[in-house]
Design a protein around this motif. Structure first.
Motif, PDB file in Angstrom:
ATOM      1  N   ILE A  91       4.103  -8.701  -1.195  1.00 16.21           N
ATOM      2  CA  ILE A  91       2.744  -9.162  -0.878  1.00 16.21           C
ATOM      3  C   ILE A  91       1.733  -8.050  -1.079  1.00 16.21           C
ATOM      4  N   SER A  92       2.037  -6.843  -0.582  1.00 13.04           N
ATOM      5  CA  SER A  92       1.093  -5.727  -0.742  1.00 13.04           C
ATOM      6  C   SER A  92       0.889  -5.399  -2.219  1.00 13.04           C
ATOM      7  N   SER A  93       1.932  -5.509  -3.038  1.00 15.09           N
ATOM      8  CA  SER A  93       1.803  -5.222  -4.471  1.00 15.09           C
ATOM      9  C   SER A  93       0.913  -6.245  -5.167  1.00 15.09           C
ATOM     10  N   LEU A  94       1.122  -7.519  -4.867  1.00 14.33           N
ATOM     11  CA  LEU A  94       0.304  -8.567  -5.475  1.00 14.33           C
ATOM     12  C   LEU A  94      -1.155  -8.422  -5.076  1.00 14.33           C
ATOM     13  N   VAL A  95      -1.397  -8.158  -3.793  1.00 18.10           N
ATOM     14  CA  VAL A  95      -2.776  -8.014  -3.306  1.00 18.10           C
ATOM     15  C   VAL A  95      -3.445  -6.802  -3.955  1.00 18.10           C
ATOM     16  N   ALA A  96      -2.722  -5.692  -4.064  1.00 17.78           N
ATOM     17  CA  ALA A  96      -3.296  -4.481  -4.657  1.00 17.78           C
ATOM     18  C   ALA A  96      -3.755  -4.731  -6.085  1.00 17.78           C
ATOM     19  N   ILE A  97      -2.889  -5.290  -6.892  1.00 21.95           N
ATOM     20  CA  ILE A  97      -3.214  -5.493  -8.310  1.00 21.95           C
ATOM     21  C   ILE A  97      -4.307  -6.536  -8.481  1.00 21.95           C
ATOM     22  N   ALA A  98      -4.217  -7.640  -7.725  1.00 16.88           N
ATOM     23  CA  ALA A  98      -5.214  -8.706  -7.864  1.00 16.88           C
ATOM     24  C   ALA A  98      -6.600  -8.237  -7.442  1.00 16.88           C
ATOM     25  N   VAL A 133      -1.626  -0.131  -9.126  1.00 14.21           N
ATOM     26  CA  VAL A 133      -0.359   0.612  -9.133  1.00 14.21           C
ATOM     27  C   VAL A 133      -0.553   1.991  -8.501  1.00 14.21           C
ATOM     28  N   GLY A 134      -1.713   2.599  -8.747  1.00 12.40           N
ATOM     29  CA  GLY A 134      -2.005   3.903  -8.144  1.00 12.40           C
ATOM     30  C   GLY A 134      -2.052   3.830  -6.622  1.00 12.40           C
ATOM     31  N   ILE A 135      -2.656   2.772  -6.089  1.00 15.48           N
ATOM     32  CA  ILE A 135      -2.701   2.596  -4.628  1.00 15.48           C
ATOM     33  C   ILE A 135      -1.288   2.456  -4.074  1.00 15.48           C
ATOM     34  N   LEU A 136      -0.480   1.629  -4.733  1.00 19.45           N
ATOM     35  CA  LEU A 136       0.901   1.417  -4.273  1.00 19.45           C
ATOM     36  C   LEU A 136       1.714   2.707  -4.356  1.00 19.45           C
ATOM     37  N   ALA A 137       1.588   3.421  -5.480  1.00 22.41           N
ATOM     38  CA  ALA A 137       2.339   4.666  -5.639  1.00 22.41           C
ATOM     39  C   ALA A 137       1.965   5.671  -4.574  1.00 22.41           C
ATOM     40  N   MET A 138       0.648   5.798  -4.322  1.00 20.19           N
ATOM     41  CA  MET A 138       0.207   6.737  -3.300  1.00 20.19           C
ATOM     42  C   MET A 138       0.779   6.373  -1.924  1.00 20.19           C
ATOM     43  N   HIS A 139       0.743   5.074  -1.600  1.00 14.06           N
ATOM     44  CA  HIS A 139       1.205   4.632  -0.281  1.00 14.06           C
ATOM     45  C   HIS A 139       2.684   4.953  -0.071  1.00 14.06           C
ATOM     46  N   TYR A 140       3.517   4.572  -1.029  1.00 14.43           N
ATOM     47  CA  TYR A 140       4.962   4.722  -0.825  1.00 14.43           C
ATOM     48  C   TYR A 140       5.420   6.165  -0.988  1.00 14.43           C
ATOM     49  N   ILE A 141       4.743   6.943  -1.839  1.00 12.29           N
ATOM     50  CA  ILE A 141       5.063   8.377  -1.911  1.00 12.29           C
ATOM     51  C   ILE A 141       4.663   9.063  -0.619  1.00 12.29           C
ATOM     52  N   GLY A 142       3.453   8.702  -0.120  1.00 12.71           N
ATOM     53  CA  GLY A 142       3.015   9.285   1.144  1.00 12.71           C
ATOM     54  C   GLY A 142       3.950   8.957   2.297  1.00 12.71           C
ATOM     55  N   MET A 143       4.443   7.717   2.327  1.00 15.39           N
ATOM     56  CA  MET A 143       5.365   7.319   3.396  1.00 15.39           C
ATOM     57  C   MET A 143       6.700   8.047   3.276  1.00 15.39           C
ATOM     58  N   ALA A 144       7.079   8.408   2.034  1.00 14.19           N
ATOM     59  CA  ALA A 144       8.329   9.144   1.837  1.00 14.19           C
ATOM     60  C   ALA A 144       8.251  10.553   2.410  1.00 14.19           C
ATOM     61  N   SER A 184      -6.073  -3.452   2.417  1.00 15.66           N
ATOM     62  CA  SER A 184      -5.086  -4.539   2.487  1.00 15.66           C
ATOM     63  C   SER A 184      -3.693  -4.041   2.142  1.00 15.66           C
ATOM     64  N   VAL A 185      -3.596  -3.232   1.084  1.00 15.26           N
ATOM     65  CA  VAL A 185      -2.290  -2.709   0.696  1.00 15.26           C
ATOM     66  C   VAL A 185      -1.666  -1.933   1.853  1.00 15.26           C
ATOM     67  N   HIS A 186      -2.449  -1.056   2.456  1.00 10.21           N
ATOM     68  CA  HIS A 186      -1.907  -0.217   3.526  1.00 10.21           C
ATOM     69  C   HIS A 186      -1.419  -1.057   4.699  1.00 10.21           C
ATOM     70  N   PHE A 187      -2.276  -1.931   5.199  1.00 11.83           N
ATOM     71  CA  PHE A 187      -1.925  -2.631   6.428  1.00 11.83           C
ATOM     72  C   PHE A 187      -0.963  -3.794   6.194  1.00 11.83           C
ATOM     73  N   LEU A 188      -1.003  -4.419   5.011  1.00 11.76           N
ATOM     74  CA  LEU A 188       0.016  -5.425   4.717  1.00 11.76           C
ATOM     75  C   LEU A 188       1.384  -4.774   4.568  1.00 11.76           C
ATOM     76  N   ALA A 189       1.407  -3.609   3.895  1.00 13.86           N
ATOM     77  CA  ALA A 189       2.677  -2.898   3.758  1.00 13.86           C
ATOM     78  C   ALA A 189       3.176  -2.408   5.120  1.00 13.86           C
ATOM     79  N   MET A 190       2.254  -1.919   5.953  1.00  7.69           N
ATOM     80  CA  MET A 190       2.653  -1.414   7.271  1.00  7.69           C
ATOM     81  C   MET A 190       3.147  -2.543   8.174  1.00  7.69           C
ATOM     82  N   LYS A 191       2.573  -3.727   8.002  1.00  8.41           N
ATOM     83  CA  LYS A 191       2.996  -4.858   8.826  1.00  8.41           C
ATOM     84  C   LYS A 191       4.458  -5.219   8.555  1.00  8.41           C
TER      85      LYS A 191
END
Length: 373
Positions: free
Chosen positions: A145-152, A118-129, A183-190
């Motif tokens: 997909i990026s959320s599932l990959v991050a947590i798993a 969750v921390g990785i996801l929060a950082m990514h989307y806050i940073g993109m904002a 994975s979170v970064h580049f899957l989300a960016m894709k």
């Protein structure tokens, strides 16, 4: 809606992956052997590990973002960018507190791993904002997909790194953590598109790519320095008690007995291997028994075996290492046995069925050698 054409700089993408690896290795290494340290030192190391892991997530994201190439000039909101870094550090810190200040079991390991995801996801989307003069448009599929990959992957990373606190597990956990961040970064960016916006909602001062690069470079160099600092602890060390050989000494000096690092009421002490009666496994650590007391030792049973078998200790059971010099009697029952010691308060050490004959022969050989002398 017209989407911008984007591409990525291959060198900076590669460097972002390296930053994620270095951050994972540094953070997971800082939390080794915390069970043997006093609470204040434990808290300091957890804070440093949170900065390494959380800051590494932030640095990886923005190194990759520096490699993002668009046909327009765009900026970052400095305040939101700072918030994204602090959010990652705080969330990772909460996960480490769960791991080191609660009972560690499957649930808490999964909870801590999921929290880091969750921390990785929060950082990514806050940073993109924090983007100014352009806006990110997300697709539900990419976000899911990026959320599932991050947590798993984070649950897997923590499960491996904290399953057994061995060097191998920490290396594997590092690879999983870095894979999660990347994975979170580049899957989300894709699954992300970018559009031009004429007016940004500035929350803080604007920051150009050049200014951001200075901050990322500085933090990355600090991270690599910290990686070297903790990496030294993985290098092989001289055997404790070994004496240097002097050219003018005719005969080799008698080596000192191995000193076993223990803890007595929060104070680190060293016990000579000659005074150790037996060592018993205790979760990821060990308990050292002498004639008079029982002491905590930060060595794992694997570490103790590597060091003490060469000192003449016998492994009577997967959880016991016995000093045969202190054994006064060997008792055998039908399928097992035990070594009895002279101390009235010293408990016996069990001998497993598979080791009965070997231990009996070893003790018999020792008695014969003593009688011969």
């Amino acid at each position: 809606m017209d989407f911008l054409d984007v591409s990525h700089n291959t060198l900076l993408v590669t460097l972002s992956c390296l930053v994620a690896l270095v951050a994972g290795f540094t953070g997971l290494s800082l939390t080794r052997d915390l069970g043997s340290k006093p609470d204040f030192e434990k808290k300091v190391l957890i804070a440093l590990a949170a900065i390494a892991l959380g800051g590494g997530i932030w640095a990886m994201h923005f190194v990759a973002m520096l490699g993002l190439q668009m046909p327009i000039l765009f900026y970052y909101d400095a305040a939101i960018t700072l918030i994204s870094a602090l959010t990652a550090i705080l969330i990772v810190g909460a996960a480490l507190i769960i791991l080191h200040f609660t009972v560690r079991n499957r649930f808490t390991v999964c909870l801590a791993g999921g929290t880091i995801g969750v921390g990785i996801l929060a950082m990514h989307y806050i940073g993109m904002a924090g983007l100014e003069l352009c806006r990110a448009v997300y697709t539900p599929f990419g976000a899911a997909i990026s959320s599932l990959v991050a947590i798993a992957l984070c649950i897997l990373a923590i499960g491996i790194a904290y399953g057994q606190r061995t060097n191998r597990n920490i290396f594997l956990g590092t690879a999983c953590f870095a894979s999660a961040v990347v994975s979170v970064h580049f899957l989300a960016m894709k699954g992300t598109k970018f559009v031009v916006v004429s007016n940004g909602s500035e929350f803080g001062p604007l920051m150009s790519n050049e200014t951001l690069a200075l901050g990322v470079i500085f933090f990355s160099f600090v991270m690599f320095g910290a990686c070297l600092w903790v990496g030294v602890t993985y290098l092989p060390r001289p055997v404790q008690g070994a004496q240097p050989v002097e050219d003018d000494v005719a005969a080799d000096p008698e080596p000192l007995p191995l000193q076993v690092p223990c803890e007595r009421e929060g104070v680190k002490v060293f016990v000579s291997a000659l005074d150790v009666v037996f060592v018993r496994a205790d979760a990821h650590y060990t308990q050292v028994y002498t004639q008079d007391e029982r002491l905590f030792c930060a060595w794992s049973m694997t570490d103790a075996k590597k060091r003490l078998v060469s000192q003449g200790f016998l492994q009577t059971h997967r959880s016991y290492l016995v000093n045969p010099q202190h054994v006064v009697r060997f008792e055998r029952t039908k399928d097992s046995g035990k070594c009895v010691f002279s101390g009235p308060d010293t408990p016996p050490a069990p001998v497993s069925r598979s080791k009965l004959k070997a231990i009996q022969d070893a003790l018999a050989s020792q008695v014969s050698a003593v009688r011969a002398t």
